[in-house]
Scaffold this motif. Structure first.
Motif, PDB file in Angstrom:
ATOM      1  N   GLN A  25       0.845  -1.192   0.000  1.00 17.43           N
ATOM      2  CA  GLN A  25       0.000   0.000   0.000  1.00 17.43           C
ATOM      3  C   GLN A  25       0.877   1.237   0.000  1.00 17.43           C
ATOM      4  N   LYS A  26       0.498   2.213  -0.796  1.00 15.01           N
ATOM      5  CA  LYS A  26       1.246   3.461  -0.840  1.00 15.01           C
ATOM      6  C   LYS A  26       0.503   4.546  -0.065  1.00 15.01           C
ATOM      7  N   PHE A 117      10.402   4.457  -9.580  1.00 11.86           N
ATOM      8  CA  PHE A 117      10.800   3.696 -10.755  1.00 11.86           C
ATOM      9  C   PHE A 117      12.312   3.521 -10.710  1.00 11.86           C
ATOM     10  N   SER A 118      12.752   2.348 -11.076  1.00 10.65           N
ATOM     11  CA  SER A 118      14.175   2.017 -11.027  1.00 10.65           C
ATOM     12  C   SER A 118      14.584   1.406 -12.358  1.00 10.65           C
ATOM     13  N   PHE A 119      15.877   1.326 -12.571  1.00 10.08           N
ATOM     14  CA  PHE A 119      16.390   0.898 -13.866  1.00 10.08           C
ATOM     15  C   PHE A 119      17.431  -0.202 -13.679  1.00 10.08           C
ATOM     16  N   GLU A 146       8.203   0.641 -13.889  1.00  9.31           N
ATOM     17  CA  GLU A 146       7.517   1.664 -13.114  1.00  9.31           C
ATOM     18  C   GLU A 146       6.407   1.047 -12.265  1.00  9.31           C
ATOM     19  N   ASP A 147       6.334   1.444 -11.008  1.00  3.97           N
ATOM     20  CA  ASP A 147       5.354   0.896 -10.066  1.00  3.97           C
ATOM     21  C   ASP A 147       4.143   1.820 -10.002  1.00  3.97           C
ATOM     22  N   TRP A 148       3.239   1.650 -10.965  1.00  3.38           N
ATOM     23  CA  TRP A 148       2.047   2.494 -11.028  1.00  3.38           C
ATOM     24  C   TRP A 148       0.951   1.939 -10.134  1.00  3.38           C
TER      25      TRP A 148
END
Length: 220
Positions: A25-26, A117-119, A146-148
């Motif tokens: 949960q964000k 978001f990470s790469f 990306e964590d949408w």
């Protein structure tokens, strides 16, 4: 203060949940959060970016690279004479100051609520125009890393509307920012409206039938 008072402060917290169970949960984010950028389009689908390079010029981190080109007469990309032929943002440098948003004369670049978001490699950190331009529904293109979550792609222009020359909508109740593909002309935020201002007889509830300035595709 006795020694037990400190223990009482701790005891009152027993059984209370004070943290967010991330990543399941964000925590809620404000509308004006400075997150991942998007390049917007007008309601007719044409791109807002005119390749003026003002965003790149004002960027303190020098993370934006833009090159403009003349619009093809038979198939224009933007309503102006030029369009953004190349547009790249290097997120290894970006500090999310949003000076680019304030500098843009056509409201082309705004940002989402997404900042998680990470790469896996440096190439993925450089977002190209194809990745930045919104889709046919007006929403950001969601990339695999990306964590949408729900709602993070909805408020993509709050900071622009708050800082635009026409952003002080409570001055005369005028809204002058341009429409966006998939959303039309967005309403002002509550702080931009004078709650004590009496409604005009022709206005609908909460100012739905608001006056807008017609600048065509120019925005301002």
């Amino acid at each position: 203060m006795g020694y037990l008072d400190g223990f009482l402060v701790t005891a009152r917290q027993i059984g209370r949940t004070v943290t967010t169970p991330y990543p399941e949960q964000k925590a809620p984010k404000p509308e004006r959060l400075h997150g991942r950028h998007v390049l917007n389009r007008y309601e007719d689908g044409m791109e807002k970016c005119i390749g003026c390079e003002l965003c790149a010029g004002v960027c303190p981190a020098r993370c934006i690279y833009v090159r403009g080109a003349d619009n093809p007469p038979d198939d224009p990309v933007s309503p102006g004479e030029r369009y953004g032929f190349i547009y790249e943002i290097n997120y290894l440098r970006c500090i999310h100051c949003d000076l680019c948003v304030e500098a843009c004369p056509t409201e082309a670049i705004t940002e989402t609520k997404l900042f998680e978001f990470s790469f896996l490699n440096r190439d993925d950190a450089i977002y190209t125009k194809d990745e930045l331009v919104v889709g046919d529904d007006g929403r950001p293109k969601q990339l695999p890393w990306e964590d949408w979550r729900d709602g993070e792609d909805l408020y993509t222009s709050a900071w622009m509307r708050a800082t635009a020359p026409s952003g002080d909508a409570d001055f005369e109740g005028l809204v002058a920012w341009s429409g966006e593909l998939g959303y039309g002309i967005r309403s002002p935020e509550p702080p931009q409206q004078d709650a004590d201002r009496p409604s005009h007889p022709d206005e609908g509830e909460a100012g739905e039938d608001r006056v807008t300035l017609d600048h065509g595709h120019g925005g301002h």
